[in-house]
Design a protein around this motif. Sequence first.
Motif, PDB file in Angstrom:
ATOM      1  N   UNK A   1       0.803  -1.214   0.000  1.00 40.70           N
ATOM      2  CA  UNK A   1       0.000   0.000   0.000  1.00 40.70           C
ATOM      3  C   UNK A   1       0.833   1.260   0.000  1.00 40.70           C
ATOM      4  N   UNK A   2       2.148   1.114  -0.109  1.00 42.07           N
ATOM      5  CA  UNK A   2       3.014   2.279  -0.219  1.00 42.07           C
ATOM      6  C   UNK A   2       3.656   2.702   1.090  1.00 42.07           C
ATOM      7  N   UNK A   3       4.582   3.653   0.947  1.00 37.56           N
ATOM      8  CA  UNK A   3       5.302   4.203   2.081  1.00 37.56           C
ATOM      9  C   UNK A   3       5.342   5.716   1.924  1.00 37.56           C
ATOM     10  N   UNK A   4       5.092   6.425   3.010  1.00 36.24           N
ATOM     11  CA  UNK A   4       5.066   7.881   2.955  1.00 36.24           C
ATOM     12  C   UNK A   4       5.379   8.426   4.341  1.00 36.24           C
ATOM     13  N   UNK A   5       6.367   9.324   4.406  1.00 40.24           N
ATOM     14  CA  UNK A   5       6.762   9.995   5.648  1.00 40.24           C
ATOM     15  C   UNK A   5       6.980   9.027   6.806  1.00 40.24           C
ATOM     16  N   UNK A   6       7.717   7.962   6.548  1.00 41.38           N
ATOM     17  CA  UNK A   6       8.106   7.036   7.607  1.00 41.38           C
ATOM     18  C   UNK A   6       7.058   6.010   7.997  1.00 41.38           C
ATOM     19  N   UNK A   7       5.955   5.953   7.258  1.00 42.78           N
ATOM     20  CA  UNK A   7       4.940   4.930   7.509  1.00 42.78           C
ATOM     21  C   UNK A   7       4.735   4.107   6.255  1.00 42.78           C
ATOM     22  N   UNK A   8       4.542   2.814   6.435  1.00 42.39           N
ATOM     23  CA  UNK A   8       4.281   1.921   5.305  1.00 42.39           C
ATOM     24  C   UNK A   8       2.991   1.157   5.570  1.00 42.39           C
ATOM     25  N   UNK A   9       2.292   0.853   4.487  1.00 43.34           N
ATOM     26  CA  UNK A   9       1.040   0.110   4.594  1.00 43.34           C
ATOM     27  C   UNK A   9       1.117  -1.172   3.777  1.00 43.34           C
ATOM     28  N   UNK A  10       0.670  -2.254   4.382  1.00 46.81           N
ATOM     29  CA  UNK A  10       0.495  -3.527   3.699  1.00 46.81           C
ATOM     30  C   UNK A  10      -0.985  -3.870   3.844  1.00 46.81           C
ATOM     31  N   UNK A  11      -1.652  -4.095   2.723  1.00 50.32           N
ATOM     32  CA  UNK A  11      -3.056  -4.497   2.747  1.00 50.32           C
ATOM     33  C   UNK A  11      -3.144  -6.008   2.707  1.00 50.32           C
ATOM     34  N   UNK A  12      -4.001  -6.567   3.557  1.00 52.75           N
ATOM     35  CA  UNK A  12      -4.152  -8.013   3.619  1.00 52.75           C
ATOM     36  C   UNK A  12      -5.624  -8.359   3.377  1.00 52.75           C
ATOM     37  N   UNK A  13      -5.877  -9.064   2.290  1.00 56.86           N
ATOM     38  CA  UNK A  13      -7.214  -9.581   2.032  1.00 56.86           C
ATOM     39  C   UNK A  13      -7.384 -10.870   2.795  1.00 56.86           C
TER      40      UNK A  13
END
Length: 177
Positions: free
Chosen positions: A137-149
């Motif tokens: 889900x991307x990375x921005x300003x020191x945070x990253x997102x992983x989407x899990x279905x």
Amino acid sequence: MRRTRSAVAAVALAGSLLVVPSTATAATTTAAPWCGITWGSTPKGTLPWTAASLTGVRAGQHDCYDRLVVDVRGSTVGFRVQYVSQVLRQGSGQPLALRGGASLDVTINAAGTSPALNSSEMVNVSGYQTLRQVAWGGSFEGQSTVGVGVRARLPMRAFVLTDGTTSRLVVDVAHRW
């Protein structure tokens, strides 16, 4: 003779009706949780902000749950794992399409800069009982997102393991309630 048999049958039937409900109630109130899982589906997380970086994502299967592991270079890592109606991409806020009946938003307080992370199929979870898709889900300003279905909104837990220089965010999703 017929009256005696009819009376005995009526008494036996009435007696069995009185016994069955109490037996069923006792069985349902004393049943243990499946595999001992008592996690629930509420959000999980910790707050630490660090200069950590994501190094990889992997998954595994266990008897009672499927596991997602996010590898991080850094001694501590903050995270938030929660069920959402839609996982949003970092930076743009655009929805991240995921397969499954429920979506888990896994947000890690770590930058993800490796091109190898940028994939809608980060981990092959075909054949898993609970996990349906793991997407970047991307990375921005020191945070990253992983989407899990996920197959459905099932009990889950999240915690961090650390060995001093690296950390692992572990997310377990139960196979059933």
